[in-house]
Design a protein around this motif. Structure first.
Motif, PDB file in Angstrom:
ATOM      1  N   ARG A 145      20.058  88.195  17.534  1.00  0.00           N
ATOM      2  CA  ARG A 145      19.338  88.442  16.274  1.00  0.00           C
ATOM      3  C   ARG A 145      17.891  87.965  16.337  1.00  0.00           C
ATOM      4  NH1 ARG A 145      22.907  90.054  12.358  1.00  0.00           N
ATOM      5  NH2 ARG A 145      25.103  89.740  12.894  1.00  0.00           N
ATOM      6  N   TRP A 146      17.633  86.920  17.090  1.00  0.00           N
ATOM      7  CA  TRP A 146      16.251  86.434  17.194  1.00  0.00           C
ATOM      8  C   TRP A 146      15.373  87.453  17.921  1.00  0.00           C
ATOM      9  CZ3 TRP A 146      13.788  85.224  21.861  1.00  0.00           C
ATOM     10  CH2 TRP A 146      14.600  85.267  23.001  1.00  0.00           C
ATOM     11  N   ALA A 152      14.772  90.273  15.239  1.00  0.00           N
ATOM     12  CA  ALA A 152      14.059  89.899  14.008  1.00  0.00           C
ATOM     13  C   ALA A 152      12.702  90.587  13.844  1.00  0.00           C
ATOM     14  CB  ALA A 152      13.909  88.380  13.945  1.00  0.00           C
TER      15      ALA A 152
END
Length: 468
Positions: A124-125, A128
């Motif tokens: 997810r990072w 983002a």
């Protein structure tokens, strides 16, 4: 005492006739080109099958696969250090060292895979910055976690790829690429849409398909290394060998700059697309068409670069610096001739190509305009790519990395951003392409100049000190 291996054109070549120089390069280049073009089918499969299933799933695949490919190419670039090492040992007739090189390369592939998987456990990072809608981000994250399972196999294949090309045996790569693409098509067709009584998995099904096919492909590579008559003499799996840190250090010293260079080149176009997206859907769509054409065109100089580097590395291993220099500049000449032909083809076909890719006349107009810059870009890109790979064949990778950073991140992205948004008369999407063309011209001049200097120095030393 040197021992003769399987027939190798570089050390055995006695005549400097241009035909004798061109033939080995083209002989190795065309199978690599076919393998690369077939591999593009993997992306086509995902686009078509997932796109028919759901637009939202396709958006997740587009973002997730872009990030994964960037990571995989960067880590795989590190493993390209095997190519000049194996090529030079082959030219020198050092059979036993090639098997050890490959075993150490596989250990390095495993270590790099652990690093990559750690980055993808919670992707997810990485997602983002794309600011996806929550449900699309969830799909993309699950898709990337499955791709993480394929990373050890993908990097193992890159080690095989580097070794096969260095030994002048690229033909198996064609059949592996064909098997991989057809296998992915069959499995993705079943998993994505839920055919043959299987549950419909959407984007996750595409990731699962790629993971399964990647591991089967790696198994096929291992079988070839053990049983194929061109690879079996090197006895790669004849004995167990633990990581030797001195060899790992050599691979990393040469490979990390190569991997970083791959990251610079790939990320340049990725960031271009993100910046151009600010100009609206029509601009980014026109850019996408031009970028896809550029990728396809790039496959030709890339295959020539790999084939040229093979001959250079083998000649260096055979301590024939004059022949290595002739091969390097013959590769450059072939690239220039083919690029000139591509220039005429692109200028003649840019409007029909744009028409096939979109029905929106505004998008087609932008794509046709940008195709003009591809003409200039691809000519000098062929020169810088061949020269860069030839330098790697001499085990020179750090200075080329500095050139890539300065040209593509500095001049290409930095100057392009200014041209696109902050120049007195902003150029829009064309500004980035103008800057990347200028960056490629600069890179071509720097790389070819560095190659000329390196080869001249090495040839002079050989002439003054024969046998050293």
């Amino acid at each position: 005492m040197r021992r003769t291996l399987l027939p190798s054109p570089a050390p055995m070549l006695r005549s400097f006739c241009p035909c004798n120089l061109v033939r080995p390069i083209l002989k190795n280049a065309w199978p690599v080109l076919v393998a690369q073009l077939v591999s593009i089918g993997m992306m086509v499969v995902d686009t078509v099958i997932v796109g028919l299933y759901s637009t939202r799933h396709l958006a997740a695949v587009a973002v997730g696969s872009g990030l994964f490919v960037t990571l995989a190419l960067s880590l795989g670039g590190v493993l390209q250090a095997l190519a000049p090492i194996v090529g030079q040992h082959y030219g020198a007739g050092e059979r036993e060292r090639i098997g050890s090189d490959m075993r150490q390369g596989l250990w390095l592939a495993g270590l790099l895979a652990l690093f990559g998987i750690a980055l993808l456990i919670d992707p997810r990072w990485l997602l983002a910055p794309a600011q996806l809608e929550p449900d699309i981000e969830n799909i993309a994250a699950n898709y990337m976690r499955l791709l993480a399972l394929s990373l050890p196999a993908v990097l193992g294949y890159r080690a095989f790829y580097a070794t096969a090309t260095a030994l002048g045996q690229p033909r198996p790569l064609m059949f592996i690429a064909l098997f991989e693409t057809l296998g992915h098509f069959a499995l993705a067709w079943c998993f994505v849409g839920g055919r043959l009584d299987l549950p419909a998995l959407g984007a996750v099904g595409a990731g699962l398909s790629q993971a399964i096919v990647s591991w089967i492909t790696l198994g096929l590579c291992f079988w070839l290394l053990k049983n194929h008559p061109r690879f079996a003499p090197f006895r790669i799996f004849a004995r167990w060998e633990t990581p030797r840190w001195q060899k790992q250090k050599e691979l990393l010293r040469l490979g990390i700059p190569i991997g970083f260079s791959s990251l610079v080149e790939v990320s340049s176009f990725t960031l271009m697309a993100l910046f151009i997206a600010r100009l609206g859907a029509e601009a980014v769509s026109g850019h996408r068409i031009a970028a896809n054409l550029s990728i396809i065109v790039y496959m030709l100089p890339l295959s020539l670069s790999i084939a040229t580097a093979v001959q250079v590395a083998q000649s260096v291993g055979a301590r024939n610096e004059a022949l290595a220099r002739d091969y390097a500049f013959t590769g450059l000449k072939i690239a220039c001739v083919i690029s000139a032909i591509l220039t005429v083809a692109i200028l003649s076909l840019r409007e029909p190509i744009a028409g096939l890719a979109t029905e929106d006349p505004k998008v087609a107009e932008i794509a046709v305009g940008l195709a003009f810059y591809i003409v200039l870009y691809q000519f000098f890109d062929a020169i810088q790519t061949v020269a860069c790979f030839a330098l790697r064949a001499y085990k020179i990778s750090f200075v080329p990395l500095l050139i890539h950073i300065g040209c593509f991140w500095g001049l290409g992205l930095g100057f392009g951003y200014w041209l696109a948004f902050h120049a007195p008369m902003p150029h829009g999407a064309a500004g980035f392409w103008q800057a990347i063309a200028a960056a490629t011209v600069a890179a071509a001049l720097l790389f070819s100049g560095l190659l000329w200097r390196v080869t001249k120095q090495r040839t002079t030393v050989e002439q003054e000190h024969p046998g050293k």
